[in-house]
Structure formats: structure tokens, C-alpha cells
Design an enzyme around this catalytic site. Sequence first.
Site, PDB file in Angstrom:
ATOM      1  N   MET A  81      25.466   7.626   8.214  1.00 19.40           N
ATOM      2  CA  MET A  81      26.677   7.545   9.034  1.00 19.40           C
ATOM      3  C   MET A  81      27.356   6.168   8.943  1.00 19.40           C
ATOM      4  O   MET A  81      26.759   5.214   8.470  1.00 19.40           O
ATOM      5  CB  MET A  81      26.313   7.816  10.506  1.00 19.40           C
ATOM      6  CG  MET A  81      25.717   9.180  10.732  1.00 19.40           C
ATOM      7  SD  MET A  81      25.179   9.458  12.431  1.00 19.40           S
ATOM      8  CE  MET A  81      26.723   9.530  13.317  1.00 19.40           C
ATOM      9  N   HIS A  82      28.556   6.095   9.463  1.00 21.77           N
ATOM     10  CA  HIS A  82      29.284   4.860   9.801  1.00 21.77           C
ATOM     11  C   HIS A  82      29.793   4.008   8.631  1.00 21.77           C
ATOM     12  O   HIS A  82      30.631   3.134   8.821  1.00 21.77           O
ATOM     13  CB  HIS A  82      28.455   3.923  10.696  1.00 21.77           C
ATOM     14  CG  HIS A  82      27.718   4.592  11.817  1.00 21.77           C
ATOM     15  ND1 HIS A  82      28.368   5.228  12.846  1.00 21.77           N
ATOM     16  CD2 HIS A  82      26.389   4.712  12.069  1.00 21.77           C
ATOM     17  CE1 HIS A  82      27.455   5.710  13.689  1.00 21.77           C
ATOM     18  NE2 HIS A  82      26.255   5.418  13.241  1.00 21.77           N
ATOM     19  N   ASP A 240      24.263  12.565   8.963  1.00 23.26           N
ATOM     20  CA  ASP A 240      22.865  12.939   8.660  1.00 23.26           C
ATOM     21  C   ASP A 240      22.071  13.294   9.909  1.00 23.26           C
ATOM     22  O   ASP A 240      21.212  14.181   9.873  1.00 23.26           O
ATOM     23  CB  ASP A 240      22.144  11.885   7.812  1.00 23.26           C
ATOM     24  CG  ASP A 240      22.079  10.505   8.431  1.00 23.26           C
ATOM     25  OD1 ASP A 240      22.604  10.292   9.540  1.00 23.26           O
ATOM     26  OD2 ASP A 240      21.485   9.616   7.782  1.00 23.26           O
TER      27      ASP A 240
HETATM   28  O1  LIG Z   1      23.356   4.495  11.804  1.00 21.28           O
HETATM   29  C1  LIG Z   1      22.699   5.503  11.926  1.00 21.28           C
HETATM   30  C2  LIG Z   1      22.911   6.416  13.072  1.00 21.28           C
HETATM   31  O2  LIG Z   1      23.809   5.912  14.018  1.00 21.28           O
HETATM   32  C3  LIG Z   1      21.675   5.855  10.878  1.00 21.28           C
HETATM   33  O3  LIG Z   1      20.794   6.852  11.346  1.00 21.28           O
HETATM   34  C4  LIG Z   1      22.351   6.237   9.590  1.00 21.28           C
HETATM   35  O4  LIG Z   1      22.961   7.509   9.742  1.00 21.28           O
HETATM   36  C5  LIG Z   1      21.417   6.161   8.398  1.00 21.28           C
HETATM   37  O5  LIG Z   1      20.484   7.155   8.317  1.00 21.28           O
HETATM   38  P1  LIG Z   1      19.193   7.218   7.344  1.00 21.28           P
HETATM   39  O6  LIG Z   1      19.589   6.772   6.003  1.00 21.28           O
HETATM   40  O7  LIG Z   1      18.137   6.402   7.974  1.00 21.28           O
HETATM   41  O8  LIG Z   1      18.850   8.697   7.382  1.00 21.28           O
END
Ligand SMILES: O=C(CO)[C@@H](O)[C@H](O)COP(=O)(O)O
EC number: 2.7.1.17
Length: 499
Positions: A81-82, A240
Amino acid sequence: MKYVIGVDLGTSAVKILLVDQLGSVVQEVSKSYSLIQEKTGYSEQAPQDWVDQTVAGLSDLVQSFNGNVVDIEGISFSGQMHGLVLLDEHQEPLRHAILWNDTRTTEQCKQIYEAVGEERLLDITKNPALEGFTLPKILWVKQNEPHIYEKAASFVLPKDYVRLKLTGALHMEYSDAAGTLMLDVANKAWSSEVCEQLDIDVDLCPPLVASHAEVGTLTPEMAKATGLSVDTKVFAGGADNACGAIGSGILEEGKSLCSIGTSGVVLSYEENNDKDFGGKVHYFNHGEESAYYTMGVTLSAGYSLTWFKEVFAKEESFDELVADVHTVSPGSDGLLFTPYLVGERTPHADANIRASFIGMDSSHERKHFVRAVLEGITFSLHESIEIFRESGKTIDSIISIGGGAKNEDWLQMQADIFNAEVVKLTSEQGPGMGAAMLAAYGCGWFESLQDCSKAFVKQAKTYQPNPDRVERYQALFDVYKQVYAQTQAMNEQLVPFRK
Ligand SMILES: O=C(CO)[C@@H](O)[C@H](O)COP(=O)(O)O
Ligand SMILES: Nc1ncnc2c1ncn2[C@@H]1O[C@H](COP(=O)(O)OP(=O)(O)O)[C@@H](O)[C@H]1O
């Protein structure tokens, strides 16, 4: 037999699942890429690496597929995300993507509060200004790289960029848009108020669609490069964590999830958008229409173990590294680890805090450090569980997914630290499965995501908390929680000495 593909664009790798109509994973491919960390607090990736590795992974998958490729009906996406992918007028990236675990934007978070107001921001976006979210990253580029910002025509999030390159169509969907801090979460529309207050052109924001929306088909070039049919239907997908929730059947109130990927997440389903957690946990749109979820985030969960492996055991596999942790007693004989390698989000939104090993003793061997890392990550996730329990939620069973769910000792440790039953699914790839389920639902295989979940989500094993270990971990957790406050001021003093 028909099939769908779920692509999970994680932080460490893209993981691709081929799933049949019975919900069985018939093929799985993973292709990794690296982080670019120029200075402390910085974390970037090259968007082209995501596209190259996704195309290579899809091509490998198709080459070893025994069936007829036209039976692969649909594809959808889950993504970290983000992360900010700033695009020019030709929809090409203007710079590397700035990721969710990049914390350079503390100053921009302050500016957001000053311009919008803390309460108003929470009203509109349901979330506080945190360094990891997308809006502060846009402001950072605007202020620090104005020559780049002036060329920006739009922005997308990581999996939207990959989908854009596969289809030629520019979209963002609600579950990921919620993590930008520019979405009016309850009304599912870009907030012109937030954009105006920060002098950001709302036209930079791409068109919004639902997670299961069909957004096009593969371009002929991409069909050729991957070996997939040009008629493969492409569905928008989700953040995700939203996809992890779908892929784990977190589709009704009372269900909770723990995900240990690069980050760590404890997530809980919310039917409504009117609960008040005061910004202590994130509150986002689900990938299921009209639903929401709340979550606490540990920035360096699996990443702490990866870091330890890279620095101290580069040649070993994860399985080898964690093989003998069961021979160390719970509490690692007095060794504690806090996983603040890149700062933290929940419960301490702090870009400057860094990790600690506390209580090193001459009797400790490497395996004590490995166990302490696993325990520290799990204690950190337990802090999120504590927030949920204090808010009145009952959490007595938790589905565990992500790379961390590959290890049985870690799953038992989660049960003992969380004092809850921990459930392992047949595939630990929750986000990839969630993406595949969005494609299956989008293709019309099921009436609803819930129906799809009944067919696709399968439990493999449960881990029950052991009362003696629960008690021991409760005492250790009380010590763990003190480490943040005890090391916070020291870490501030160390900031000028960092890279
Ligand atoms: O920043 C967040 C949720 O706010 C993280 O959960 C990212 O979405 C990355 O996810 P992974 O690569 O660890 O699955
Ligand atoms: N065999 C294993 N045992 C324990 N942990 C593992 C194992 N393999 C991977 N991991 C953990 O899983 C993490 C990667 O999980 P993954 O869900 O693929 O992450 P992401 O989606 O962020 O790319 C690694 O950082 C590592 O800590």
C-alpha cells in the site's frame, strides 16, 4: 476447468498464484526485487522492476501450465500500500516509487495537520497523518523536487502501476485509495477539501473503481510477453491487507487476521465507517464493497528477520535460520528485541525510534537472537491486539498469513503471545488468494465474495495457546512495552549520527 490468477505485488517479491474453480492453488511463482535505501528513513523501489518481475513470473507460470491458456479467465492484483508512483503525461514514472516504509516526511505530516486540522483530517480520511501514507510523499516531492512535481500528470499506487502497464488503463480502487490520506473514506470520493488545503491539483488523482471492477484486458504486447490470452479479463484488485483479508475469509464482523510479510499487520473487519478509534489504528475501505477494516501496523515485522539474516546469516535460508529456535525457552533466556529498524507506526507513530536488543548475556548464542527477533516482532503485533481488545473487541481466534506463517514454531509463538487460537490456512499467500478471489467473483463464478470464500478459504491447522507460556509471555510483554519509552530520547539524540 477454468482458472484465475492472483498477483500479489509485495515489498520483497511479487507472488503469483494460479487458482482453479475449486479454489486450489495449482501453480505458484515468486520473483523478488530489492529495496533502494539511500539514507536512513528512505525506502524506494523502481516501478519498472515490478513490471519486469510480474511479466517474467506470469510467463514462467504460463510456460509450465499444462492446460489451455484461454481457460485462464481473469487476473487481479494485490499490492503493497501507500507507495507513491508519480506519472508524467505519457504515464511514465517520473522518479522511483517512495514506499510505505519510507519515513522522510515527518515535516509534511505536520504541514497536513496545520492546513487541514487534525480533527477534520480524521473526519474525512478516518486516519491521522503518518509518514508512510501517500499524501505526505506527494508534498515532499512538491517541496524537494519541484522540477519533477511540475511534470506530474497523475499518481498511482504500486499494483495500479503494474495493472496500467498490463492494460493501458489508469485506475485506482477504493481499498488502496483509502491509504493515500486524500480519500473521503465514508463517501468513497477524492477529497477536494484536503487537496485544496494543500494546494494539490485533485486532477492528479486517478479514476476510482471497485476492487472487483473489470477494467479491461491485456494489451496485445503484454499478452505476447506473458503468454496469456488477449481476452484475459483484468479486475482492479485491492490493497494487500484488504486482499489478505478477503483471501483469509475476513468478511464478517468478529473476524481477525495477523499478517507477517515485510510489515506486520493485525486487522479486524468493520461493517460500518462510524467507529471511533481516535486514529490509534488505521481505518480503511475493504475490498468487499461497502465494508471497512481497522488495523495496526508494525513497520519491520518480517523485515526484521530478513535484516538479521542478511547481516548475520546471508548464505542461509529462512528455514535454516529458524530451525533451532524451539530449543530456546520462551523469552530467549532474558533477551528482548524491539523491531523498530525503520521507525514504527502502531502504537508508537515515531519515525526516529530504532530497534534494540536488551539483556544480551554471555550465555546467548545466535539462536537466542533469532528467537528474540521472532518474539519481538510478535510482541509488537500484540500491542495492536491489545488496542483492539481495549476497544471492546473479542479476539480469541486469529488467522495468520504471510511469509511468517510458513514456520510452525512462530505460529505457536503467536498463539502463546496473543493468548488466542491461531489458524493456518492451506496457502499462506492470503493477499494473492484474495486477488484471485476478486477475479473469480468478477468473472461471475460466485454471487458474492462470501460465497467465494466458502469455497476457496481452507483451514490447514490450528495452534492453541499453552497456559504456562501465555503467563510467561504476559510478564515479558510488560517489560517489552517499557523499551520504547526507555529508548525514545536516546534515539532522538542519535539522529544526527545516522547515515
Ligand atoms: O503500509 C502498510 C499497511 O498500511 C503495509 O502493510 C504495506 O501494505 C506493505 O505490505 P507487505 O509488503 O508487508 O505485505
Ligand atoms: N521459512 C520462513 N520462516 C519464517 N519466516 C519466513 C520464512 N520465509 C519467509 N519468511 C518471512 O516472510 C517475510 C516475507 O513475507 P511476504 O509475505 O512474502 O512479504 P511481502 O508481501 O512483504 O513481500 C520475510 O521478510 C521473512 O521474514
